[in-house]
Design an enzyme around this catalytic site. Sequence first.
Site, PDB file in Angstrom:
ATOM      1  N   SER A 148       0.853  -1.194   0.000  1.00 58.69           N
ATOM      2  CA  SER A 148       0.000   0.000   0.000  1.00 58.69           C
ATOM      3  C   SER A 148       0.883   1.237   0.000  1.00 58.69           C
ATOM      4  CB  SER A 148      -0.887   0.006   1.238  1.00 58.69           C
ATOM      5  OG  SER A 148      -0.109   0.353   2.368  1.00 58.69           O
ATOM      6  N   LYS A 149       0.237   2.383  -0.034  1.00 55.74           N
ATOM      7  CA  LYS A 149       0.950   3.668  -0.059  1.00 55.74           C
ATOM      8  C   LYS A 149       1.956   3.809   1.086  1.00 55.74           C
ATOM      9  CE  LYS A 149      -1.198   6.868  -2.992  1.00 55.74           C
ATOM     10  NZ  LYS A 149      -2.584   6.469  -3.301  1.00 55.74           N
ATOM     11  N   ARG A 150       1.666   3.135   2.200  1.00 49.97           N
ATOM     12  CA  ARG A 150       2.599   3.206   3.340  1.00 49.97           C
ATOM     13  C   ARG A 150       3.991   2.739   2.930  1.00 49.97           C
ATOM     14  NH1 ARG A 150       2.147  -0.518   6.867  1.00 49.97           N
ATOM     15  NH2 ARG A 150       0.590  -1.677   5.691  1.00 49.97           N
TER      16      ARG A 150
ATOM     17  N   GLY B 280       5.442   3.327   0.141  1.00 51.84           N
ATOM     18  CA  GLY B 280       6.041   4.196  -0.876  1.00 51.84           C
ATOM     19  C   GLY B 280       5.165   4.212  -2.111  1.00 51.84           C
TER      20      GLY B 280
END
Length: 513
Positions: free
Chosen positions: A255-257, A259
């Site tokens: 996920s966006k966490r 990067g």
Amino acid sequence: MGIIEKFKFIKPGEVRTRFAPSPTGFLHIGSARTALFNYIFAKKSKGSFILRIEDTDVERSKPEFEKDIIENLKYMGIEKDEDIYKQSERRDIYAKYLEKLLKQGKAYYCFCSEEELEAQRQEQMSRGLPARYNGKCSNLSSKEVKNKLAQGQKCIIRFKIPAKKVSFEDMVRKNIEFDSSLIGDTAIAKDLKSPLYNFAVVVDDFEMKISHVIRGEDLLPNIPIQILLQKALGFPKPEYAHLPLILGPDKSKLSKRHGAVSIGEYKKQGYLPETLINFLAFLGWNPGTEREVYSLASLIKEFSIERVQKGAAVFNIKRLDFLNGFYIRQKSPEKLTELCLPYLIQEGLIEPVFKTEQYPPAYGGMSITQDYKVNETKEKVGFDYLKNIIAIYQERLKKLSEITELTDFFFKDELRYDKKLLQWKDMTDEEIESSLDRLTEVLSKIKDKDWTKKSLENILTLEAEKIGDRGKILWPLRAALTGKEASAGPFEIAEILGKEKTLKRLKEARELL
Ligand code: GLU
């Protein structure tokens, strides 16, 4: 050519795969992997790969996402074989099949309100039962349905799920079984012209003669409904391959966490198409050998779905950087320069003077020309000068965007850095001063025609040896020329900067002390 005529020419047994993204977000790593595997699988069998935009969710589908998906597939070289299909343009086709199911009593209109359904869910859950529709509206008489429709009552269309055990063979996950009595009658359309995901997919896969459905494992829960719909409509079942999940380095879902997760972001950072292809291929597949480098063409040759793993694939950014560095080193200096110039331009370091040839838009649509202006100093520089600068960083570049930070000192008038940077080990200020003076004296005497990396190296090495510690001469020189803790070597940098600028930077360093 109309849809029907087009499909008339499909050879029996032809492999046809599809990538069917919903344009509700930018092209994600996981979706790009799905597209790639479908593409490779089709090409390996000399079949066709099609792109179908699943945009029936009007609220969440956005033209900018559709554009992003199309552009980034193109960037990676994943080419579709037919014009793009858009579900929003195929509503009449879905209506035809919905009517058929309604007529056969395999689907029905449901008028239950949200509140009613929610109460039903709560009640089932409190009894420890799976939440599913209780089938109330399946008992409405056709007259009741007609009346309710005529009154304009809010409704949806539900598919009557036959209670049975269904099993099928997934090419990756092997035998899969499910018990459909656990699923309630499922909504398949909001109205005749507004099909929901499961229904539109089943109709389209049939209409488009899709032979193999390759997609992410997250879609597996939909498979029972899709297979039962195929049976109800009398469609043959395509082969299925569900690809493993992609996890971040910490083993949680990517996920966006973790990067960047969209291909567009990686492109912007300067990851080459060949890198992305090579990298994505290994997210769930491996050749079973030590070989790590695969072009799209070699993947088409070597790929096999049997070697796709069931277990999750882990996203490893170090591997991405390794591959990109590798492909960057394969480029000719000219090509690499073309690839890097848009970054220098975007950073405002240089500006093209003539916009002649259009740069391939896949790399950002910047104009490449022979002449540039350095923005800060107003100097005119040529393509070859820029090429020389970029070439000295070819070995260490991991992504194209790094080029600005690595080379900006070439385009600055005055460098800003702390005088401590000039200090090699425990040199005193006096020692640094004397090194800078010595450098100035020696370099001033070198004739312009001898101002080459080779002779600078010969002369300065000799000088450094006199002092005994090479660092005492070469470190302050390199630091004064670049204003950076790390850079390419001082001789190649001095050669490119030229005599005048080299001496100017030594003078500025001297003044700093
Ligand atoms: N449109 C679906 C999605 O983007 C995929 C459909 C499919 O592959 O069956 O998740």
